[in-house]
Design an enzyme around this catalytic site. Structure first.
Site, PDB file in Angstrom:
ATOM      1  N   CYS A 385      51.479  29.437  45.171  1.00 28.86           N
ATOM      2  CA  CYS A 385      50.684  28.531  44.343  1.00 28.86           C
ATOM      3  C   CYS A 385      50.685  27.119  44.887  1.00 28.86           C
ATOM      4  O   CYS A 385      49.816  26.313  44.551  1.00 28.86           O
ATOM      5  CB  CYS A 385      51.204  28.540  42.905  1.00 28.86           C
ATOM      6  N   LYS A 388      47.456  25.716  46.685  1.00 29.95           N
ATOM      7  CA  LYS A 388      46.224  25.354  45.986  1.00 29.95           C
ATOM      8  C   LYS A 388      45.731  23.990  46.430  1.00 29.95           C
ATOM      9  O   LYS A 388      46.514  23.094  46.762  1.00 29.95           O
ATOM     10  CB  LYS A 388      46.464  25.335  44.470  1.00 29.95           C
ATOM     11  N   ALA A 416      38.167  23.870  30.579  1.00 28.80           N
ATOM     12  CA  ALA A 416      39.460  23.796  31.256  1.00 28.80           C
ATOM     13  C   ALA A 416      40.363  24.956  30.881  1.00 28.80           C
ATOM     14  O   ALA A 416      41.577  24.889  31.048  1.00 28.80           O
ATOM     15  CB  ALA A 416      40.142  22.469  30.909  1.00 28.80           C
ATOM     16  N   ASP A 417      39.790  26.044  30.353  1.00 29.55           N
ATOM     17  CA  ASP A 417      40.603  27.198  29.971  1.00 29.55           C
ATOM     18  C   ASP A 417      41.114  27.920  31.219  1.00 29.55           C
ATOM     19  O   ASP A 417      40.641  27.705  32.336  1.00 29.55           O
ATOM     20  CB  ASP A 417      39.772  28.161  29.125  1.00 29.55           C
ATOM     21  N   ASP A 418      42.077  28.827  30.993  1.00 32.04           N
ATOM     22  CA  ASP A 418      42.687  29.546  32.103  1.00 32.04           C
ATOM     23  C   ASP A 418      41.831  30.714  32.592  1.00 32.04           C
ATOM     24  O   ASP A 418      42.095  31.264  33.657  1.00 32.04           O
ATOM     25  CB  ASP A 418      44.072  30.062  31.697  1.00 32.04           C
ATOM     26  N   ASP A 458      25.643  43.618  46.218  1.00 28.53           N
ATOM     27  CA  ASP A 458      26.160  44.859  45.634  1.00 28.53           C
ATOM     28  C   ASP A 458      25.548  45.133  44.260  1.00 28.53           C
ATOM     29  O   ASP A 458      25.326  46.289  43.880  1.00 28.53           O
ATOM     30  CB  ASP A 458      27.686  44.792  45.515  1.00 28.53           C
ATOM     31  N   GLY A 508      36.999  29.989  39.177  1.00 34.36           N
ATOM     32  CA  GLY A 508      37.407  30.416  40.498  1.00 34.36           C
ATOM     33  C   GLY A 508      38.782  29.922  40.854  1.00 34.36           C
ATOM     34  O   GLY A 508      39.525  29.402  40.010  1.00 34.36           O
ATOM     35  N   HIS A 509      39.129  30.079  42.117  1.00 34.90           N
ATOM     36  CA  HIS A 509      40.450  29.702  42.606  1.00 34.90           C
ATOM     37  C   HIS A 509      40.302  29.178  44.029  1.00 34.90           C
ATOM     38  O   HIS A 509      39.524  29.714  44.824  1.00 34.90           O
ATOM     39  CB  HIS A 509      41.377  30.922  42.595  1.00 34.90           C
ATOM     40  N   THR A 510      41.036  28.120  44.359  1.00 30.42           N
ATOM     41  CA  THR A 510      40.995  27.537  45.697  1.00 30.42           C
ATOM     42  C   THR A 510      42.405  27.426  46.248  1.00 30.42           C
ATOM     43  O   THR A 510      43.345  27.122  45.517  1.00 30.42           O
ATOM     44  CB  THR A 510      40.362  26.135  45.684  1.00 30.42           C
TER      45      THR A 510
END
Length: 719
Positions: A385, A388, A416-418, A458, A508-510
């Site tokens: 983590c 990030k 700003a939720d998870d 897809d 998303g995730h960075t």
């Protein structure tokens, strides 16, 4: 480890000064600086060989610098786009694709645009020589005609051009009347001996010289000294102005729209902006000539390095005398160097040819390889983590995005939720897919668009309607400022395609890593009765493919920089940016028995999947399979995707019937953002092709479905 960068140097335009400066900066990189070149064209014309190109002595490749190759070899980012706005106050550029690009330092080498004020800003019969980069394309549109042609402007450029056109007409067997028109005398500023020699060449070709003649527009007609101009085609080679983007910027410009610079090539209004070549206005009113731009490159490269590094800058001092070599149509030329003496003949052309080819060789066999600056040994990069991207860079990058909002989105990227919250209708099916891959090109906006389209494909292959998406992004280790810029451009490109698809980006995730990468988890909704599957292909069905093959080979050529050809890569990127949504929408009106998208497993791999799922065999007409330009040539020169060998395992299920090895390589080539492959009834084929092509999808019939025979190991027949 990827070298760290904390400053962005952006070069606008691929002119002589920038092309040479990039070579120099590659050999002596600026520590901590990332360089980006922005140009609307993949090929940049070398003005010294342009008349020879028109005359037929050179090819397009001989006379143009391949900017893709130049940038890949020198470690420079390349963005194929036109700049539409420069705001030096905010250090921000706006591009014609709607995206923005921030910079810390800026250099301009965008040439000039023709001054068409005498003819009211333009006329349908007039083709301007400048900008030189796109002149050849304009010339191609009306070169082979016998109607009268006039070249306006009897300086070096106009005189060389009319002689080149005369030589082209001689070789092509055309006989259109040619004239050279000058507001003053022939070749002003040149020695009398040069003018006499060039006049003889004009006479030999039967070109009429009209000196002290002004061309202007009256109503819809062109006039020359009060009389109607006897020409249906006019080539404009006189008078230039600054480009609109510079003239409309907040930079200090002269009354013709050229950037005012001082002796260090810096803008007088912003020391972080440099300019060279025709777009720069020097204190001594330097003529617009390529010989000056070439000499400015060394000073430009040094001063960019010095300014960013806080070192003393050099002054550019224009050469007072230089060798002038004027081509004269056929393989002959006139040489002079100040004074009154000149020489001419075929041997002078061979001399000029050697000089020009030596210059172009700097961007071919003599291209230097970028030596990356050393990474900061004191900088550590965490995993887990801790990898990030920082919250500040993340917030800045996402702040201005405006994602499309689908129905049922309770919490998305704006919250700003998870996690995202999505309402789903009970009578629909959730169709979900995930794609993620490393960047194949160091241009975040373009890569973001392709990554989104590839992921959405897809859903289209199953006839689902995109609803929402989650992003997964890896950014290279750089200063947070640069990471924020990269993330903003990547997500701006992705959101452009997601919005077009009606698909909401919900989060998303960075993370940081050694290489840029991106992918999307995409959610779609579908009526269970309307879903397309790989099962269902039937005997007698016809196979339709909506995009050409070869993207794997073309992208592999980027790794072998000496085999890359910019126009081929351009065509590839254009096809990658075509959404399969168009084909999906057209085919909803037809009975689709089976469908898949052609991606990483290659065409044969995906055909084999349909055969296995549908318990059928297939016959593929290999000659009907569409290919991207240059793909066969690249394969014959040893270019192949690293995944091709693994994909060739499918050949054990194919009867190849002596198909050429190069074609087998293409049929196993992994595709990025490839097309859709449909199995449809023969009765629907003709109308489907018509409607697809009317929608802009150049689909091809590539084969048919057969009853599976007893040999289950051979289900694809290639012929």
């Amino acid at each position: 480890m990827t070298p760290l960068a904390n400053h962005d140097l952006v070069l606008i335009g691929g002119g002589h000064s920038h092309a040479l400066a990039l070579r120099m900066l590659a050999m002596k990189p600026i520590p901590g600086v990332r360089i980006t070149l922005v140009s609307p064209d993949a090929l940049s014309a070398y003005s010294g060989m342009l008349p020879g190109l028109i005359a037929g002595h050179y090819t397009l490749t001989d006379s143009h610098v391949d900017l893709y190759r130049l940038c890949l070899t020198t470690g420079t980012r390349f963005i194929r786009a036109a700049v539409t706005q420069i705001c030096s106050a905010e250090r921000r550029l706006t591009l014609d694709d709607g995206s923005t690009l921030d910079y810390d330092w800026l250099s301009l080498d965008v040439g000039a645009t023709p001054d068409l004020q005498p003819v009211g800003g333009g006329h349908p019969d007039i083709v301007p020589v400048k900008p030189v980069a796109s002149f050849h394309q304009r010339w191609q549109q009306w070169r082979d005609h016998d109607s009268p042609l006039a070249v306006v402007g009897a300086g070096a450029g106009g005189t060389e051009m009319v002689l080149a056109i005369a030589e082209h007409q001689r070789q092509a067997g055309h006989h259109g009347a040619l004239s050279l028109i000058s507001g003053g005398e022939l070749l002003p500023g040149y020695p009398e001996s040069v003018r006499r020699r060039m006049q003889r060449y004009l006479d030999d070709y039967g070109i009429q010289l009209r000196e002290h003649t002004r061309v202007e527009k009256r109503g819809d007609a062109l006039y020359a000294n009060e009389a109607p101009l006897d020409a249906t085609r006019v080539l404009w080679c006189t008078g230039v102005r600054g480009t609109r983007v510079i003239a409309d910027s907040d930079l200090d410009c002269d009354d013709k729209g050229f950037v005012r610079v001082n002796e260090t090539l810096q803008s007088r209004s912003d020391s972080r902006v440099f300019a060279a070549g025709d777009c720069a206005a020097f204190p001594d009113s330097l003529p617009k000539a390529g010989v000056y731009a070439v000499r400015q490159a060394k000073v430009l490269a040094h001063n960019l390095n010095a300014a960013i590094s806080g070192q003393p800058l050099q002054a550019y001092q224009p050469q007072k005398r230089f060798l002038s070599l004027l081509s004269a149509g056929g393989k002959q030329a006139v040489a002079s160097r100040g004074g009154t003496l000149s020489v001419a003949g075929h041997w002078v052309w061979r001399w000029k040819d050697r000089i020009d080819r030596a210059f172009m060789d700097k961007f071919d066999r003599q291209l230097p390889t970028m030596t990356p600056p050393a990474a900061d040994p004191d900088t550590l990069h965490c995993a887990g983590c801790g990898a990030k991207v920082g919250s500040g860079a993340l917030h800045d990058a996402l702040r201005d995005l405006q994602p499309y909002l689908s129905d049922g989105i309770e919490a998305g990227v704006d919250a700003a939720d998870d996690a995202a919250i999505i309402h789903w209708a009970d009578n629909k099916r959730l169709v979900q897919s995930l794609d993620y891959f490393p960047a194949f090109i160091d241009e975040p906006y373009l890569f973001g668009r392709v990554a989104a389209l590839h992921s959405l494909s897809d859903l289209y292959a199953m006839n689902a309607t995109p609803h929402s998406a989650l992003a997964n992004v890896t950014l290279p280790w750089h200063h947070p400022k640069l990471q924020g810029r990269d993330l903003h451009r990547l997500m701006a490109g992705a959101v452009k395609e997601l919005n077009t698809a009606g698909c909401t980006l919900v989060g998303g995730h960075t993370i940081e890593g050694p290489q840029m990468a991106a992918g999307f988890t995409v959610n779609g909704q579908a009526d269970p009765q309307q879903l397309w599957h790989k099962r269902g292909a039937r005997n007698g069905d016809r196979l339709l493919l909506t995009k050409p093959l070869g993207s794997g080979v073309q992208l592999a050529a980027m790794m072998q920089k000496n085999k890359l050809y910019g126009p081929w890569l351009d065509a590839t990127l254009d096809h990658l940016l075509v959404s399969n949504r168009i084909a999906q929408q057209v085919m909803q009106g037809f009975p689709v028995h089976a469908c898949t998208d052609v991606t990483g497993f290659g065409l044969l791999g995906h055909l084999h999947e349909i055969c296995q799922q549908s318990d059928v065999a297939m016959a593929v007409d290999s000659d009907s399979v569409p290919l991207l330009p240059g793909t066969l040539s690249l394969i014959e020169n040893g270019v192949i995707s690293t995944l091709n060998e693994a994909n060739r395992q499918v050949l054990m299920h194919c009867d190849t019937q002596q198909i050429a090895e190069s074609l087998l390589t293409i049929l196993c080539d992994p595709q990025t953002a490839g097309g859709l492959l449909f199995s449809i009834p023969e009765a629907a084929l003709a109308q489907a092709l018509v409607q697809l092509r009317e929608a802009g999808v150049n689909a091809s019939e590539i084969g048919k479905v057969l009853v599976k025979n007893g040999d289950s190991s051979r289900d694809i027949l290639l012929h």
